[in-house]
Motif scaffolding. Structure first.
Motif, PDB file in Angstrom:
ATOM      1  N   GLY A  71      49.210   5.575 -27.373  1.00  0.00           N
ATOM      2  CA  GLY A  71      48.336   6.177 -26.372  1.00  0.00           C
ATOM      3  C   GLY A  71      48.974   7.308 -25.608  1.00  0.00           C
ATOM      4  N   ALA A  72      48.169   7.983 -24.843  1.00  0.00           N
ATOM      5  CA  ALA A  72      48.676   9.075 -24.006  1.00  0.00           C
ATOM      6  C   ALA A  72      49.495   8.515 -22.869  1.00  0.00           C
ATOM      7  CB  ALA A  72      47.497   9.885 -23.461  1.00  0.00           C
ATOM      8  N   GLN A  73      50.454   9.272 -22.425  1.00  0.00           N
ATOM      9  CA  GLN A  73      51.330   8.835 -21.331  1.00  0.00           C
ATOM     10  C   GLN A  73      50.628   8.947 -19.998  1.00  0.00           C
ATOM     11  OE1 GLN A  73      55.388   9.868 -21.848  1.00  0.00           O
ATOM     12  NE2 GLN A  73      55.659  10.219 -19.673  1.00  0.00           N
TER      13      GLN A  73
ATOM     14  N   LYS B 142      52.267   7.822 -32.435  1.00  0.00           N
ATOM     15  CA  LYS B 142      51.946   8.317 -31.100  1.00  0.00           C
ATOM     16  C   LYS B 142      51.554   7.223 -30.143  1.00  0.00           C
ATOM     17  CE  LYS B 142      48.134  10.343 -33.559  1.00  0.00           C
ATOM     18  NZ  LYS B 142      47.136  11.274 -33.753  1.00  0.00           N
TER      19      LYS B 142
ATOM     20  N   ARG C 224      54.478   4.626 -27.992  1.00  0.00           N
ATOM     21  CA  ARG C 224      53.581   3.911 -27.086  1.00  0.00           C
ATOM     22  C   ARG C 224      52.721   2.925 -27.867  1.00  0.00           C
ATOM     23  NH1 ARG C 224      54.839   5.176 -21.893  1.00  0.00           N
ATOM     24  NH2 ARG C 224      55.814   7.203 -21.870  1.00  0.00           N
TER      25      ARG C 224
ATOM     26  N   GLN D 173      49.393   0.939 -29.123  1.00  0.00           N
ATOM     27  CA  GLN D 173      48.024   1.250 -29.497  1.00  0.00           C
ATOM     28  C   GLN D 173      47.180   0.078 -28.998  1.00  0.00           C
ATOM     29  OE1 GLN D 173      47.092   1.048 -33.760  1.00  0.00           O
ATOM     30  NE2 GLN D 173      46.361   3.157 -33.551  1.00  0.00           N
TER      31      GLN D 173
ATOM     32  N   ASN E  69      46.254   0.635 -24.355  1.00  0.00           N
ATOM     33  CA  ASN E  69      46.792   1.783 -25.057  1.00  0.00           C
ATOM     34  C   ASN E  69      47.772   2.534 -24.157  1.00  0.00           C
ATOM     35  OD1 ASN E  69      46.652   3.445 -27.392  1.00  0.00           O
ATOM     36  ND2 ASN E  69      45.430   4.924 -26.264  1.00  0.00           N
ATOM     37  N   GLY E  70      48.884   3.001 -24.726  1.00  0.00           N
ATOM     38  CA  GLY E  70      49.735   3.946 -24.009  1.00  0.00           C
ATOM     39  C   GLY E  70      50.903   3.387 -23.234  1.00  0.00           C
TER      40      GLY E  70
END
Length: 90
Positions: free
Chosen positions: A88-90, A86, A7, A9, A26-27
């Protein structure tokens, strides 16, 4: 086991008076971000060709610069996400 997609940033760009006017969020899926960057660069390339052939106005040169800046921010956001592994969060 499913593969984890990388993902983006967060990446700020378009600075004025020392502050970012815009940012890549992000993500986002890295493949989607790179596809969008490719589209932006394609348009910028066509605009700069017009400028080089002297068939365009200075507005097209400025538009190409802004499109290139957006594409660079997308690529930088992908690189940042890939380096951290990583993004961002999904």
């Amino acid at each position: 086991m499913s593969a984890t997609r990388l993902r983006t940033q967060a990446q700020e760009f378009g600075y004025s008076s020392g502050r970012a006017l815009f940012s890549v969020n992000n993500g986002f899926d890295m493949i989607d971000a790179l596809e969008h960057a490719s589209s932006l660069l394609d348009i910028a390339n066509k605009l700069t060709l017009n400028v080089a052939c002297e068939t365009a106005s200075s507005n097209e040169a400025h538009a190409a610069q802004h499109l290139s800046e957006m594409a660079k921010a997308l690529v930088d956001a992908c690189i940042g996400g890939a380096i951290t592994g990583k993004g961002g969060a999904q």
